[in-house]
Design a protein around this motif. Structure first.
Motif, PDB file in Angstrom:
ATOM      1  N   ASN A   1       0.837  -1.197   0.000  1.00  0.00           N
ATOM      2  CA  ASN A   1       0.000   0.000   0.000  1.00  0.00           C
ATOM      3  C   ASN A   1       0.875   1.251   0.000  1.00  0.00           C
ATOM      4  OD1 ASN A   1      -2.705  -1.392   0.519  1.00  0.00           O
ATOM      5  ND2 ASN A   1      -1.461  -2.134   2.221  1.00  0.00           N
ATOM      6  N   TRP A   2       0.237   2.402  -0.272  1.00  0.00           N
ATOM      7  CA  TRP A   2       1.013   3.645  -0.344  1.00  0.00           C
ATOM      8  C   TRP A   2       0.197   4.822   0.160  1.00  0.00           C
ATOM      9  CZ3 TRP A   2      -0.299   7.786  -3.690  1.00  0.00           C
ATOM     10  CH2 TRP A   2      -1.356   7.523  -4.571  1.00  0.00           C
ATOM     11  N   CYS A   3       0.935   5.847   0.583  1.00  0.00           N
ATOM     12  CA  CYS A   3       0.392   7.147   0.960  1.00  0.00           C
ATOM     13  C   CYS A   3       1.303   8.212   0.356  1.00  0.00           C
ATOM     14  CB  CYS A   3       0.387   7.329   2.480  1.00  0.00           C
ATOM     15  SG  CYS A   3      -0.801   6.341   3.407  1.00  0.00           S
ATOM     16  N   THR A   4       0.814   9.443   0.318  1.00  0.00           N
ATOM     17  CA  THR A   4       1.671  10.551  -0.090  1.00  0.00           C
ATOM     18  C   THR A   4       1.237  11.816   0.641  1.00  0.00           C
ATOM     19  OG1 THR A   4       2.637  11.739  -1.984  1.00  0.00           O
ATOM     20  CG2 THR A   4       0.272  11.248  -2.083  1.00  0.00           C
ATOM     21  N   GLY A   5       2.169  12.744   0.796  1.00  0.00           N
ATOM     22  CA  GLY A   5       1.876  14.007   1.461  1.00  0.00           C
ATOM     23  C   GLY A   5       3.146  14.807   1.624  1.00  0.00           C
ATOM     24  N   THR A   6       3.003  16.024   2.131  1.00  0.00           N
ATOM     25  CA  THR A   6       4.146  16.891   2.400  1.00  0.00           C
ATOM     26  C   THR A   6       4.549  16.760   3.864  1.00  0.00           C
ATOM     27  OG1 THR A   6       3.452  18.454   0.699  1.00  0.00           O
ATOM     28  CG2 THR A   6       4.993  19.263   2.359  1.00  0.00           C
ATOM     29  N   GLU A   7       5.819  16.532   4.109  1.00  0.00           N
ATOM     30  CA  GLU A   7       6.317  16.293   5.464  1.00  0.00           C
ATOM     31  C   GLU A   7       6.130  17.505   6.374  1.00  0.00           C
ATOM     32  OE1 GLU A   7      10.278  13.728   5.237  1.00  0.00           O
ATOM     33  OE2 GLU A   7      10.343  15.524   3.970  1.00  0.00           O
ATOM     34  N   PHE A   8       5.830  17.205   7.640  1.00  0.00           N
ATOM     35  CA  PHE A   8       5.814  18.234   8.679  1.00  0.00           C
ATOM     36  C   PHE A   8       6.470  17.669   9.925  1.00  0.00           C
ATOM     37  CE2 PHE A   8       1.998  15.761   9.353  1.00  0.00           C
ATOM     38  CZ  PHE A   8       1.910  15.631  10.734  1.00  0.00           C
ATOM     39  N   ASN A   9       6.951  18.552  10.789  1.00  0.00           N
ATOM     40  CA  ASN A   9       7.665  18.153  12.002  1.00  0.00           C
ATOM     41  C   ASN A   9       6.789  18.430  13.218  1.00  0.00           C
ATOM     42  OD1 ASN A   9       9.404  17.998  14.270  1.00  0.00           O
ATOM     43  ND2 ASN A   9      11.170  18.528  13.019  1.00  0.00           N
ATOM     44  N   PRO A  10       6.453  17.382  14.019  1.00  0.00           N
ATOM     45  CA  PRO A  10       5.614  17.600  15.200  1.00  0.00           C
ATOM     46  C   PRO A  10       6.385  18.151  16.389  1.00  0.00           C
ATOM     47  CG  PRO A  10       6.189  15.301  15.065  1.00  0.00           C
ATOM     48  CD  PRO A  10       6.773  15.951  13.837  1.00  0.00           C
ATOM     49  N   GLY A  11       7.715  18.166  16.309  1.00  0.00           N
ATOM     50  CA  GLY A  11       8.531  18.647  17.419  1.00  0.00           C
ATOM     51  C   GLY A  11       8.656  17.617  18.533  1.00  0.00           C
TER      52      GLY A  11
ATOM     53  N   ALA B   1       0.226   8.538  15.030  1.00  0.00           N
ATOM     54  CA  ALA B   1      -0.542   9.214  16.066  1.00  0.00           C
ATOM     55  C   ALA B   1      -1.615  10.024  15.378  1.00  0.00           C
ATOM     56  CB  ALA B   1       0.344  10.107  16.925  1.00  0.00           C
ATOM     57  N   GLY B   2      -2.842   9.925  15.887  1.00  0.00           N
ATOM     58  CA  GLY B   2      -3.936  10.632  15.249  1.00  0.00           C
ATOM     59  C   GLY B   2      -4.118  10.159  13.822  1.00  0.00           C
ATOM     60  N   ASP B   3      -4.075  11.097  12.876  1.00  0.00           N
ATOM     61  CA  ASP B   3      -4.276  10.742  11.473  1.00  0.00           C
ATOM     62  C   ASP B   3      -2.983  10.854  10.671  1.00  0.00           C
ATOM     63  OD1 ASP B   3      -3.919  13.464  11.403  1.00  0.00           O
ATOM     64  OD2 ASP B   3      -5.774  13.918  10.320  1.00  0.00           O
ATOM     65  N   SER B   4      -1.831  10.732  11.351  1.00  0.00           N
ATOM     66  CA  SER B   4      -0.547  10.889  10.668  1.00  0.00           C
ATOM     67  C   SER B   4       0.414   9.761  11.016  1.00  0.00           C
ATOM     68  CB  SER B   4       0.090  12.239  11.033  1.00  0.00           C
ATOM     69  OG  SER B   4      -0.725  13.313  10.630  1.00  0.00           O
ATOM     70  N   GLU B   5       1.348   9.498  10.102  1.00  0.00           N
ATOM     71  CA  GLU B   5       2.425   8.537  10.334  1.00  0.00           C
ATOM     72  C   GLU B   5       3.752   9.268  10.167  1.00  0.00           C
ATOM     73  OE1 GLU B   5       1.800   5.461   7.459  1.00  0.00           O
ATOM     74  OE2 GLU B   5       2.765   6.564   5.823  1.00  0.00           O
ATOM     75  N   TYR B   6       4.798   8.742  10.840  1.00  0.00           N
ATOM     76  CA  TYR B   6       6.054   9.476  10.960  1.00  0.00           C
ATOM     77  C   TYR B   6       7.263   8.581  10.666  1.00  0.00           C
ATOM     78  CZ  TYR B   6       3.023  12.768  13.393  1.00  0.00           C
ATOM     79  OH  TYR B   6       2.003  13.620  13.709  1.00  0.00           O
ATOM     80  N   HIS B   7       8.332   9.226  10.229  1.00  0.00           N
ATOM     81  CA  HIS B   7       9.597   8.526   9.989  1.00  0.00           C
ATOM     82  C   HIS B   7      10.726   9.256  10.697  1.00  0.00           C
ATOM     83  CE1 HIS B   7      11.587  11.418   7.222  1.00  0.00           C
ATOM     84  NE2 HIS B   7      10.384  11.651   6.723  1.00  0.00           N
ATOM     85  N   PRO B   8      11.771   8.522  11.115  1.00  0.00           N
ATOM     86  CA  PRO B   8      12.954   9.186  11.667  1.00  0.00           C
ATOM     87  C   PRO B   8      13.728   9.874  10.550  1.00  0.00           C
ATOM     88  CG  PRO B   8      13.363   6.841  11.453  1.00  0.00           C
ATOM     89  CD  PRO B   8      11.905   7.049  11.109  1.00  0.00           C
ATOM     90  N   TYR B   9      14.318  11.019  10.883  1.00  0.00           N
ATOM     91  CA  TYR B   9      15.166  11.726   9.930  1.00  0.00           C
ATOM     92  C   TYR B   9      16.462  10.941   9.749  1.00  0.00           C
ATOM     93  CZ  TYR B   9      17.970  15.509   7.906  1.00  0.00           C
ATOM     94  OH  TYR B   9      18.772  16.267   7.091  1.00  0.00           O
TER      95      TYR B   9
ATOM     96  N   ILE C   1       3.415  12.645   7.598  1.00  0.00           N
ATOM     97  CA  ILE C   1       2.433  13.036   6.598  1.00  0.00           C
ATOM     98  C   ILE C   1       1.055  12.649   7.113  1.00  0.00           C
ATOM     99  CG2 ILE C   1       3.994  12.881   4.625  1.00  0.00           C
ATOM    100  CD1 ILE C   1       2.796  10.133   4.005  1.00  0.00           C
ATOM    101  N   PRO C   2       0.014  13.328   6.665  1.00  0.00           N
ATOM    102  CA  PRO C   2      -1.338  13.042   7.155  1.00  0.00           C
ATOM    103  C   PRO C   2      -1.964  11.827   6.488  1.00  0.00           C
ATOM    104  CG  PRO C   2      -1.400  14.867   5.615  1.00  0.00           C
ATOM    105  CD  PRO C   2       0.054  14.528   5.811  1.00  0.00           C
ATOM    106  N   CYS C   3      -1.464  10.672   6.864  1.00  0.00           N
ATOM    107  CA  CYS C   3      -1.978   9.392   6.379  1.00  0.00           C
ATOM    108  C   CYS C   3      -1.475   8.351   7.357  1.00  0.00           C
ATOM    109  CB  CYS C   3      -1.467   9.102   4.976  1.00  0.00           C
ATOM    110  SG  CYS C   3      -2.050   7.543   4.248  1.00  0.00           S
ATOM    111  N   VAL C   4      -2.223   7.286   7.565  1.00  0.00           N
ATOM    112  CA  VAL C   4      -1.791   6.246   8.498  1.00  0.00           C
ATOM    113  C   VAL C   4      -1.874   4.872   7.841  1.00  0.00           C
ATOM    114  CG1 VAL C   4      -2.344   5.002  10.623  1.00  0.00           C
ATOM    115  CG2 VAL C   4      -2.377   7.505  10.597  1.00  0.00           C
TER     116      VAL C   4
END
Length: 292
Positions: free
Chosen positions: A215-225, A269-277, A235-238
């Motif tokens: 499966n796949w998702c796409t979006g523009t990266e953001f930093n939650p801090g 978390a919530g409606d987003s998934e995250y990756h380590p830099y 990105i806003p996809c899980v």
């Protein structure tokens, strides 16, 4: 996928080092090696029945998938992405994650998540294999057993997703190396974040095909801090349990399936998934895998 609420890191946030300082400072890396006998045992261990019964490497409550779709575009990603399977000697459980074949000097590296190779207490997982192009139990390119696993040493004792990058070195199938068999995606370290990216994985929800399809998702990266090192970017996809370790690719071309990996699926978390830099710490683990 490793699922937990995003919380501030307990360690002080590290200052990003300049390129010259990075070169001068050796990042510590954790590693585990497997003998030829262990590799053969891993290949024998993963029967069709064990593949089917392996569960996503989750901790915490399940999170519903938001908007991933089945990848039908073909191209390079359909062969470089695949499923990771391993055994945890502490629990005697069998688990599934995702991974991606990368270009490297040894042509034998799989990128995945740190929590798909080692526990935070330092217990390395065994019977570790990668099945590129996995689809509904099919192994179109064979099964590659790990010869060694490599992770950021900061992960031991600290489950912060910032330290959740890992790389495996795998053996051959029919005498052919991984990248010679399926190709390899590029990899980028210290890349400018905040780009449009694609993520790929084998999530375990009904909507994602219960771990049997890519499966796949796409979006523009953001930093939650609130994270150490280069932090985590989302990105806003899980994608759900089993997608951990799947690639985040920038400069991805859907027509060819080619991109540059700059992270791996780690947490949701919530409606987003995250990756380590992928910074200098991840680069050190990759270099260790290239030597492996």
């Amino acid at each position: 996928m490793f699922l937990r609420r995003l919380v501030p890191a307990t360690l002080a946030t590290l200052l990003l080092l300049g390129a010259s300082a990075q070169a001068a400072q050796a990042a510590p890396v954790g590693s585990a090696e497997f003998s030829a006998e262990q590799q053969s045992a891993a290949l024998a261990f993963w029967t069709p029945q064990r593949l089917a019964s392996a569960t996503g490497a989750d901790t915490g409550a399940a999170i519903a998938a938001t908007s991933p779709q089945r990848w039908t575009g073909g191209g390079l990603i359909s062969s470089t992405a695949g499923k990771v399977f391993f055994h945890n000697p502490k629990t005697n459980g069998t688990y599934a994650c995702s991974g991606d074949a990368l270009n490297s000097g040894n042509r034998s590296i799989v990128a995945t998540a740190g929590h798909c190779v080692v526990d935070t207490d330092g217990t390395a997982y065994d019977n570790w294999v990668f099945i590129p192009g996995y689809d509904h139990g099919n192994r179109p390119h064979g099964t590659f057993a790990a010869t060694s696993l490599h992770w950021e040493s900061q992960r031991i004792g600290d489950s912060d997703a910032a330290w959740d990058a890992a790389f495996a070195t795998v053996g051959t199938v029919n005498g052919r190396k991984l990248v010679d068999t399926v190709g390899g995606q590029g990899i980028g370290f210290d890349q400018a974040p905040g780009q449009q990216v694609y993520s790929f994985g084998y999530g375990g929800s009904d909507a994602e095909g219960r771990g049997e399809q890519l499966n796949w998702c796409t979006g523009t990266e953001f930093n939650p801090g609130g994270h150490a090192g280069g932090g985590v970017w989302g990105i806003p996809c899980v994608q759900t349990g089993g997608s951990s370790g799947g690639p985040f690719l920038q400069n991805f071309d859907p027509a060819t399936g080619v991109g540059t990996q700059i992270g791996n699926i780690s947490i949701s978390a919530g409606d987003s998934e995250y990756h380590p830099y992928y910074g200098w710490e991840a680069h050190a683990a990759y270099d260790a895998a290239d030597r492996g």
